[in-house]
Design an enzyme around this catalytic site. Sequence first.
Site, PDB file in Angstrom:
ATOM      1  N   GLY A 224       8.494  -7.694  -2.362  1.00 52.64           N
ATOM      2  CA  GLY A 224       7.048  -8.395  -2.666  1.00 52.64           C
ATOM      3  C   GLY A 224       6.390  -9.697  -1.509  1.00 52.64           C
ATOM      4  N   GLY A 262       9.690  -4.497   1.688  1.00 55.54           N
ATOM      5  CA  GLY A 262      10.080  -3.357   1.857  1.00 55.54           C
ATOM      6  C   GLY A 262       8.713  -3.880   2.748  1.00 55.54           C
ATOM      7  NE  ARG A 263       3.091  -4.088   0.683  1.00 52.33           N
ATOM      8  CZ  ARG A 263       2.004  -3.262  -0.433  1.00 52.33           C
ATOM      9  NH1 ARG A 263       1.353  -2.645   1.027  1.00 52.33           N
ATOM     10  NH2 ARG A 263       2.553  -3.232  -1.093  1.00 52.33           N
ATOM     11  CB  CYS A 338     -15.148  17.350   0.190  1.00 53.06           C
ATOM     12  SG  CYS A 338     -15.411  17.880   1.864  1.00 53.06           S
TER      13      CYS A 338
HETATM   14  C1  LIG Z   1       9.034  -1.309  -3.926  1.00 53.11           C
HETATM   15  C2  LIG Z   1      10.368  -3.062  -4.493  1.00 53.11           C
HETATM   16  C3  LIG Z   1      10.498  -3.998  -3.256  1.00 53.11           C
HETATM   17  C4  LIG Z   1       9.633  -3.863  -1.986  1.00 53.11           C
HETATM   18  O1  LIG Z   1       8.730  -4.155  -2.574  1.00 53.11           O
HETATM   19  P1  LIG Z   1       7.819  -5.336  -1.206  1.00 53.11           P
HETATM   20  O2  LIG Z   1       6.586  -5.422  -2.025  1.00 53.11           O
HETATM   21  O3  LIG Z   1       8.110  -3.221  -0.421  1.00 53.11           O
HETATM   22  O4  LIG Z   1       8.442  -5.642  -0.794  1.00 53.11           O
HETATM   23  C5  LIG Z   1      11.916  -4.351  -3.851  1.00 53.11           C
HETATM   24  N1  LIG Z   1      12.759  -4.169  -5.229  1.00 53.11           N
HETATM   25  C6  LIG Z   1      11.994  -3.473  -6.117  1.00 53.11           C
HETATM   26  C7  LIG Z   1      12.977  -2.930  -6.913  1.00 53.11           C
HETATM   27  C8  LIG Z   1      11.581  -2.665  -5.352  1.00 53.11           C
HETATM   28  O5  LIG Z   1      10.643  -1.488  -6.518  1.00 53.11           O
END
Ligand SMILES: *Cc1c(COP(=O)(O)O)cnc(C)c1O
Length: 398
Positions: A224, A262-263, A338
């Site tokens: 996150g 992740g992001r 569309c």
């Molecule tokens: C999606 C997720 C992440 C990664 O979140 P990001 O916002 O992409 O950093 C990490 N841990 C869990 C449990 C997730 O569901």
Amino acid sequence: MRQQLLQHVTELDAEDLPAYVYDLHDLREHAAAIHAALPEGVQLFYAAKANSDPRLLEVLRDHVDGFEVASGGELHHIQATCPGAPIAFGGPGKTPAELEQALQAGVDRLHIESEQELHLLTGMPGERTVAVLLRVNLPIALGPVALAMGGRPSPFGLDPAHLDRCLALIADDPRIRLRGIHVHLASGLDATAQLDLAGRVLTWASEWADQKGVELSEVNLGGGMGVDYGCPDRRFDWAAFGAGLHRLLEGHPQLTLRIEPGRSVTVYCGWYVTEVLDIKRSAGRAFAVLRGGTHHLRTPAAKQHDQPFAIIPVDTWDRPWKRPRAQDEPVTLVGQLCTPKDVLARGVQAERLRVGDKIAFGLAGAYAWNISHHAFLMHPAPRFHHLDHAPVPAGPQS
Ligand SMILES: *Cc1c(COP(=O)(O)O)cnc(C)c1O
């Protein structure tokens, strides 16, 4: 945009578009910098669901301690692309088959989401041991965040009131080894907010462990880490975050921390490149219709934001009519679908945009192609390019 990337994009023909271009060199540098910013005692796992493109994973595996997966599919995929890499398996609604798969794979950690999962696990035959973290939805007020997974009623993680029953189930099954706590409460936090949250999580976890006589060896703080789509240069401050975690760990020398972003890891390395097919006006407003759309890049529709972009001018025009254009005015960039939801950026000021110009959307390396509804309207899929001109090391790396 990096010179090499710009060059590549400039050379793409209309038939090559839309295309996803991944800058592996950029990804490698970014991941290495994140890893370098983290102190001893903090492990970096990459959340594969952000983008599981195999070429990206191969770059990342040299710079992360492992991968976090949230399905049996992702588990298979990581095993196939990064054999031997440590895997943490999390996510709600694990099926009995997925739990069995996790045991067979010998995952490094299993993140328990519910009592039901523990019941399923204790009912499984065999002698295989598994190290688990309990994912807890802590009652922590989060303030304004992009996405909240916890801190309020949510399907994610365990209500703290149910932890005692989980401890009892774990105590009854010597194959299940409790290592600690997992949280993933919010997405879109900057380093200061993440550290503040981490501090509160650690305080809660150590008090809980003391109270319950649990040996707490690990806390996974989740992902996150914030990405600012409105201001792509304002990036998560990994150096400050690393320094802050170091300070937090001083109070807990026996503890290992894990994070699983992740992001914020892959978002910057991805570009969605396309061209302007048409420019039209409706009630005085300019619309640029692009080849492709949110069926390839759903991020702006999902997050309701303007996807940042660069215009790459294409000066050739060999049609006998006047080239449609927008000039010094707000333009809404839409795709070929569309539906009025197929908007990539709304009313953004454009100095000059013409039919045939290229557009490169940035921050398209996470939750982009893989969250898009590809089959809708049956347009052709984009092509994928992986740019990497970094010198390949000679011989095996030590
Ligand atoms: C999606 C997720 C992440 C990664 O979140 P990001 O916002 O992409 O950093 C990490 N841990 C869990 C449990 C997730 O569901």
